[in-house]
Design an enzyme around this catalytic site. Structure first.
Site, PDB file in Angstrom:
ATOM      1  CE  LYS A  80      64.835   5.480  11.859  1.00 31.71           C
ATOM      2  NZ  LYS A  80      65.417   6.617  12.547  1.00 31.71           N
ATOM      3  N   GLY A 180      77.746  20.400   5.501  1.00 34.32           N
ATOM      4  CA  GLY A 180      76.295  20.182   5.398  1.00 34.32           C
ATOM      5  C   GLY A 180      75.517  21.304   6.050  1.00 34.32           C
ATOM      6  N   GLY A 182      72.347  21.951   5.937  1.00 36.48           N
ATOM      7  CA  GLY A 182      70.919  21.609   5.846  1.00 36.48           C
ATOM      8  C   GLY A 182      70.165  22.065   7.079  1.00 36.48           C
ATOM      9  CB  VAL A 184      71.011  19.477  11.913  1.00 36.56           C
ATOM     10  CG1 VAL A 184      71.787  19.553  13.216  1.00 36.56           C
ATOM     11  CG2 VAL A 184      69.834  18.538  12.056  1.00 36.56           C
TER      12      VAL A 184
HETATM   13  P1  NAD Z   1      69.312  17.811   5.574  1.00 38.20           P
HETATM   14  O1  NAD Z   1      68.996  16.917   4.434  1.00 38.20           O
HETATM   15  O2  NAD Z   1      68.404  18.950   5.879  1.00 38.20           O
HETATM   16  O3  NAD Z   1      70.781  18.437   5.391  1.00 38.20           O
HETATM   17  C1  NAD Z   1      71.847  17.752   4.858  1.00 38.20           C
HETATM   18  C2  NAD Z   1      72.655  18.753   4.059  1.00 38.20           C
HETATM   19  O4  NAD Z   1      73.849  18.122   3.602  1.00 38.20           O
HETATM   20  C3  NAD Z   1      71.936  19.295   2.832  1.00 38.20           C
HETATM   21  O5  NAD Z   1      72.016  20.696   2.799  1.00 38.20           O
HETATM   22  C4  NAD Z   1      72.706  18.657   1.666  1.00 38.20           C
HETATM   23  O6  NAD Z   1      72.709  19.471   0.505  1.00 38.20           O
HETATM   24  C5  NAD Z   1      74.081  18.521   2.261  1.00 38.20           C
HETATM   25  N1  NAD Z   1      74.942  17.549   1.598  1.00 38.20           N
HETATM   26  C6  NAD Z   1      74.609  16.372   1.029  1.00 38.20           C
HETATM   27  N2  NAD Z   1      75.704  15.786   0.518  1.00 38.20           N
HETATM   28  C7  NAD Z   1      76.750  16.603   0.790  1.00 38.20           C
HETATM   29  C8  NAD Z   1      78.136  16.548   0.525  1.00 38.20           C
HETATM   30  N3  NAD Z   1      78.678  15.518  -0.120  1.00 38.20           N
HETATM   31  N4  NAD Z   1      78.910  17.556   0.977  1.00 38.20           N
HETATM   32  C9  NAD Z   1      78.378  18.605   1.635  1.00 38.20           C
HETATM   33  N5  NAD Z   1      77.069  18.720   1.908  1.00 38.20           N
HETATM   34  C10 NAD Z   1      76.267  17.724   1.471  1.00 38.20           C
HETATM   35  O7  NAD Z   1      69.486  16.841   6.837  1.00 38.20           O
HETATM   36  P2  NAD Z   1      69.477  17.241   8.371  1.00 38.20           P
HETATM   37  O8  NAD Z   1      68.119  16.972   8.915  1.00 38.20           O
HETATM   38  O9  NAD Z   1      70.099  18.586   8.545  1.00 38.20           O
HETATM   39  O10 NAD Z   1      70.444  16.135   8.966  1.00 38.20           O
HETATM   40  C11 NAD Z   1      71.844  16.220   8.815  1.00 38.20           C
HETATM   41  C12 NAD Z   1      72.496  14.962   9.374  1.00 38.20           C
HETATM   42  O11 NAD Z   1      72.164  14.824  10.756  1.00 38.20           O
HETATM   43  C13 NAD Z   1      72.010  13.675   8.713  1.00 38.20           C
HETATM   44  O12 NAD Z   1      73.092  12.770   8.664  1.00 38.20           O
HETATM   45  C14 NAD Z   1      70.943  13.153   9.666  1.00 38.20           C
HETATM   46  O13 NAD Z   1      70.818  11.748   9.607  1.00 38.20           O
HETATM   47  C15 NAD Z   1      71.524  13.586  11.005  1.00 38.20           C
HETATM   48  N6  NAD Z   1      70.504  13.777  12.048  1.00 38.20           N
HETATM   49  C16 NAD Z   1      69.500  14.687  11.861  1.00 38.20           C
HETATM   50  C17 NAD Z   1      68.558  14.876  12.868  1.00 38.20           C
HETATM   51  C18 NAD Z   1      67.455  15.895  12.727  1.00 38.20           C
HETATM   52  O14 NAD Z   1      66.814  16.252  13.731  1.00 38.20           O
HETATM   53  N7  NAD Z   1      67.204  16.432  11.539  1.00 38.20           N
HETATM   54  C19 NAD Z   1      68.627  14.127  14.059  1.00 38.20           C
HETATM   55  C20 NAD Z   1      69.690  13.210  14.219  1.00 38.20           C
HETATM   56  C21 NAD Z   1      70.605  13.045  13.199  1.00 38.20           C
END
Ligand code: NAD
Length: 371
Positions: A80, A180, A182, A184
């Site tokens: 990383k 969440g 977002g 994913v």
């Molecule tokens: P993202 O930033 O697109 O989505 C996160 C969402 O969570 C956002 O919509 C945000 O507004 C919301 N959020 C933040 N704080 C919050 C709270 N207190 N209550 C409710 N919602 C809240 O991120 P992502 O890419 O969708 O990733 C989501 C999670 O999955 C993260 O923890 C990330 O580390 C993990 N992850 C993502 C991937 C990937 O491919 N994107 C891969 C492995 C792990």
């Protein structure tokens, strides 16, 4: 703790600091383990409050990548990188190209990708200077956005969990509390909706809430703090880590915890408590490995079918971990580590013997005799 003591105790192989004052580049690359292959892991850009915090973060994250690749059956090591800087003010073409040149100097031992605050356009600048980068734009032969693949893997993990708990992988009629909406979360919502699940969801971002409602029209919004109290079959954390903690664990009314967020258990003991409460916890770093699987096939030529086949394996591996947990009578987080460590141990062991071809290994020596 002294630095080498720290590296020894966690098993890191290499930590490299790159600096380039011409473009304000300060980056730390940590290569945790390369037994299985080159260390692949994203680059995060963050305004760390100290260099010590940045080092701590990169050491922790790179070790996590070793375990994720190992348990997912990938021939990749764990690494990383963190760029210390403000993602709003400090990004520039020069910074990412300088960083790309440094990555090139590692000769393929470390391969980077997107992580927090690093997007496809930043990756493209890195790609100008090195091939040792993934998550490249589909237009340039890459695999594009990893989130749909992460969501598919989480969905497979949820199906495996449903089979274990309800005796049927179908999610038709199952109630999911999704935290969440977002990148994913939104793709996962769509998959769950199509599978016939009833969804309660929460988020703090209006735009993402609206987008989620389009992806899963039957979903019901609940308050940010109410998500833990929803009477449901599955709690799917897809926002932040550490949401299974002392404050929330007694409120959860689910039978399964399975989501995309990294490090869902605040402390390992929360995994023990879930087990005592008869709540099944799907191994987070396995079921969210779909994005990593997707980028891992970029070098051999990415196709949708290849990515899908690989991500689908999460279903069987999740079941295998449940079996290890039952047979060894250990919590699932320990069974997941066990499977990862077992693979690392066994592959290290087969690399012990000499393969011949001295000339290949010491070309200089061979050449001296030849000329
Ligand atoms: P993202 O930033 O697109 O989505 C996160 C969402 O969570 C956002 O919509 C945000 O507004 C919301 N959020 C933040 N704080 C919050 C709270 N207190 N209550 C409710 N919602 C809240 O991120 P992502 O890419 O969708 O990733 C989501 C999670 O999955 C993260 O923890 C990330 O580390 C993990 N992850 C993502 C991937 C990937 O491919 N994107 C891969 C492995 C792990």
């Amino acid at each position: 703790m002294a630095l080498f003591e720290r590296l020894y105790s966690q098993g890191h192989e290499e930590v490299v600091y790159f600096s380039d004052p011409t473009c304000n580049l300060k980056v730390i690359v940590a290569i945790h383990n390369t037994i299985l292959g080159p260390a692949l892991g994203g680059t995060r850009m963050w305004q760390y409050s100290s260099e010590e915090d940045a080092l701590e973060d990169v050491l922790r994250l790179s070790k996590g990548m070793t375990y994720k690749a190992a348990v997912s059956g990938l021939n990749l090591g764990g690494g990383k990188a963190v760029i210390i800087g403000d993602p709003v003010k400090d990004k520039s073409e020069a910074l990412f190209r300088s960083y790309g040149r440094f990555i090139e100097s590692l000769n393929g031992r470390y391969i980077t990708a997107e992580d927090v605050n690093i997007g496809v356009s930043d990756i493209d600048h890195i790609y100008t200077e090195t091939n040792n980068v993934t998550g490249v734009d589909i237009a340039h032969g890459g695999s594009g956005n990893p989130s749909p693949w992460t969501a598919l893997g989480v969905f497979r993990g949820i199906e495996a969990s449903a089979l274990k708990v309800f005796g049927d992988r179908s999610l038709d009629g199952k109630v999911v509390a999704l935290q969440g909406a977002g990148s994913v979360g939104c793709y996962l919502g769509e998959l769950l909706h199509k599978a016939g699940a009833r969804i309660y969801f929460t988020d703090i971002n209006e735009k993402n809430i609206e987008r989620f409602k389009e992806a899963a029209p039957n979903a019901e919004f609940v308050g940010v703090n109410d998500i833990y109290d929803v009477e449901c079959d599955i709690y799917a954390p897809c926002a932040l880590g550490a949401t299974v903690n002392d404050e929330t664990i007694d409120r959860l009314k689910c039978k399964i915890v399975a989501g995309a967020a990294n490090n869902q258990l605040k402390e390992p003991r929360h995994g023990d408590i879930l087990r005592q409460k008869n709540i099944l916890y799907a191994p987070d770093y396995l079921i969210n490995a779909g994005g990593l699987m997707n980028v891992s096939i970029e070098f051999e030529g990415w196709t949708d079918a290849k990515a899908r086949r690989m991500v689908d394996t999460i279903y069987d591996t999740t079941l295998k971990i449940f079996k290890i947990s039952d047979e060894k009578d250990i919590p699932i987080y320990q069974a997941t580590d066990f499977l990862a460590e077992e693979r690392l141990r066994s592959i290290k062991a087969i690399k012990g013997s000499y393969l011949g071809n001295l000339g290949h290994r010491f070309p200089g020596r061979k050449n001296r005799h030849m000329h």
